[in-house]
Design a protein around this motif. Structure first.
Motif, PDB file in Angstrom:
ATOM      1  N   CYS A   1       0.844  -1.190   0.000  1.00 46.54           N
ATOM      2  CA  CYS A   1       0.000   0.000   0.000  1.00 46.54           C
ATOM      3  C   CYS A   1       0.880   1.241   0.000  1.00 46.54           C
ATOM      4  O   CYS A   1       2.103   1.153  -0.118  1.00 46.54           O
ATOM      5  CB  CYS A   1      -0.934  -0.011   1.210  1.00 46.54           C
ATOM      6  N   ARG A   2       0.258   2.383   0.151  1.00 47.56           N
ATOM      7  CA  ARG A   2       0.997   3.645   0.171  1.00 47.56           C
ATOM      8  C   ARG A   2       2.004   3.672   1.318  1.00 47.56           C
ATOM      9  O   ARG A   2       3.109   4.208   1.157  1.00 47.56           O
ATOM     10  CB  ARG A   2       0.023   4.821   0.305  1.00 47.56           C
ATOM     11  N   ASN A   3       1.626   3.111   2.461  1.00 49.40           N
ATOM     12  CA  ASN A   3       2.556   3.089   3.587  1.00 49.40           C
ATOM     13  C   ASN A   3       3.766   2.229   3.275  1.00 49.40           C
ATOM     14  O   ASN A   3       4.891   2.571   3.659  1.00 49.40           O
ATOM     15  CB  ASN A   3       1.860   2.604   4.861  1.00 49.40           C
ATOM     16  N   CYS A   4       3.568   1.107   2.580  1.00 50.60           N
ATOM     17  CA  CYS A   4       4.704   0.280   2.171  1.00 50.60           C
ATOM     18  C   CYS A   4       5.641   1.093   1.290  1.00 50.60           C
ATOM     19  O   CYS A   4       6.867   1.073   1.477  1.00 50.60           O
ATOM     20  CB  CYS A   4       4.232  -0.957   1.419  1.00 50.60           C
ATOM     21  N   LEU A   5       5.081   1.817   0.311  1.00 47.20           N
ATOM     22  CA  LEU A   5       5.912   2.638  -0.569  1.00 47.20           C
ATOM     23  C   LEU A   5       6.712   3.660   0.224  1.00 47.20           C
ATOM     24  O   LEU A   5       7.901   3.870  -0.038  1.00 47.20           O
ATOM     25  CB  LEU A   5       5.053   3.345  -1.619  1.00 47.20           C
ATOM     26  N   SER A   6       6.068   4.287   1.193  1.00 49.97           N
ATOM     27  CA  SER A   6       6.791   5.291   1.980  1.00 49.97           C
ATOM     28  C   SER A   6       7.867   4.630   2.836  1.00 49.97           C
ATOM     29  O   SER A   6       8.961   5.181   2.985  1.00 49.97           O
ATOM     30  CB  SER A   6       5.831   6.126   2.832  1.00 49.97           C
ATOM     31  N   ASN A   7       7.596   3.437   3.355  1.00 53.77           N
ATOM     32  CA  ASN A   7       8.618   2.721   4.120  1.00 53.77           C
ATOM     33  C   ASN A   7       9.804   2.358   3.235  1.00 53.77           C
ATOM     34  O   ASN A   7      10.965   2.452   3.650  1.00 53.77           O
ATOM     35  CB  ASN A   7       8.037   1.453   4.750  1.00 53.77           C
ATOM     36  N   TRP A   8       9.517   1.925   2.003  1.00 53.42           N
ATOM     37  CA  TRP A   8      10.596   1.582   1.069  1.00 53.42           C
ATOM     38  C   TRP A   8      11.412   2.818   0.702  1.00 53.42           C
ATOM     39  O   TRP A   8      12.633   2.745   0.563  1.00 53.42           O
ATOM     40  CB  TRP A   8      10.038   0.925  -0.183  1.00 53.42           C
ATOM     41  N   LEU A   9      10.741   3.949   0.535  1.00 52.13           N
ATOM     42  CA  LEU A   9      11.434   5.198   0.227  1.00 52.13           C
ATOM     43  C   LEU A   9      12.339   5.596   1.390  1.00 52.13           C
ATOM     44  O   LEU A   9      13.509   5.960   1.193  1.00 52.13           O
ATOM     45  CB  LEU A   9      10.418   6.293  -0.081  1.00 52.13           C
ATOM     46  N   GLU A  10      11.809   5.511   2.592  1.00 54.47           N
ATOM     47  CA  GLU A  10      12.604   5.837   3.781  1.00 54.47           C
ATOM     48  C   GLU A  10      13.810   4.909   3.883  1.00 54.47           C
ATOM     49  O   GLU A  10      14.933   5.350   4.164  1.00 54.47           O
ATOM     50  CB  GLU A  10      11.734   5.720   5.036  1.00 54.47           C
ATOM     51  N   ALA A  11      13.620   3.622   3.648  1.00 52.91           N
ATOM     52  CA  ALA A  11      14.715   2.657   3.711  1.00 52.91           C
ATOM     53  C   ALA A  11      15.768   2.942   2.639  1.00 52.91           C
ATOM     54  O   ALA A  11      16.976   2.876   2.904  1.00 52.91           O
ATOM     55  CB  ALA A  11      14.180   1.234   3.571  1.00 52.91           C
ATOM     56  N   ALA A  12      15.314   3.276   1.422  1.00 56.39           N
ATOM     57  CA  ALA A  12      16.257   3.588   0.346  1.00 56.39           C
ATOM     58  C   ALA A  12      17.086   4.816   0.697  1.00 56.39           C
ATOM     59  O   ALA A  12      18.294   4.853   0.438  1.00 56.39           O
ATOM     60  CB  ALA A  12      15.503   3.810  -0.966  1.00 56.39           C
ATOM     61  N   ALA A  13      16.433   5.803   1.298  1.00 59.02           N
ATOM     62  CA  ALA A  13      17.167   6.996   1.732  1.00 59.02           C
ATOM     63  C   ALA A  13      18.208   6.616   2.781  1.00 59.02           C
ATOM     64  O   ALA A  13      19.367   7.031   2.692  1.00 59.02           O
ATOM     65  CB  ALA A  13      16.195   8.043   2.274  1.00 59.02           C
TER      66      ALA A  13
END
Length: 103
Positions: A42-54
Motif C-alpha cells: 500500500c501507500r505506507n509500504c511505498l513510503s517505508n521503502w522510500l525511507e529505507a532507500a534513503a
C-alpha cells in the motif's frame, strides 16, 4: 527489452515511480486496505521503502517525510480527508491473507 545503461534505467524507473505516486494520489478513493488485499502493498509500504532507500544511501529522511512524499500531503491530513474505516469484509480479507511485512 533493449539493454539500458544504468543511468537510463534509473531514469525510467524513477519516472515510473513518479507516475505511480501520481496515480495513487488521484485515486484517493482506493483505500490502503484495498491495495493490501489485492496487491500485498500500500501507500505506507511505498513510503517505508522510500525511507529505507534513503537510509541505505545516507540521505536523511524521516518516516513522516517519506509519507508526505508518497501521499502528496502530510499523512494525518490524507487520513482525515480520505481514509475510511475498513469494512468487516475488507478486514476479514486482510486477516485471511496477511502478507509479509515489506519494510
Amino acid at each position: 527489452m533493449t539493454a539500458l545503461d544504468p543511468a537510463r534505467q534509473t531514469e525510467l524507473e524513477a519516472a515510473a515511480f513518479r507516475r505511480l505516486l501520481s496515480h495513487l494520489r488521484e485515486r484517493s478513493d482506493v483505500q490502503n486496505i484495498d491495495l493490501m488485499n489485492l496487491a500485498g502493498f500500500c501507500r505506507n509500504c511505498l513510503s517505508n521503502w522510500l525511507e529505507a532507500a534513503a537510509g541505505d544511501r545516507d540521505v536523511p529522511m524521516t518516516r513522516a517525510e517519506a509519507r508526505e512524499h508518497v501521499y502528496g500531503m502530510p499523512y494525518e491530513d490524507w487520513k482525515a480527508a480520505h481514509q475510511r474505516e475498513a469494512t468487516a469484509t475488507q478486514q476479514a480479507e486482510f486477516e485471511q491473507g496477511v502478507p509479509p511485512r515489506h519494510d
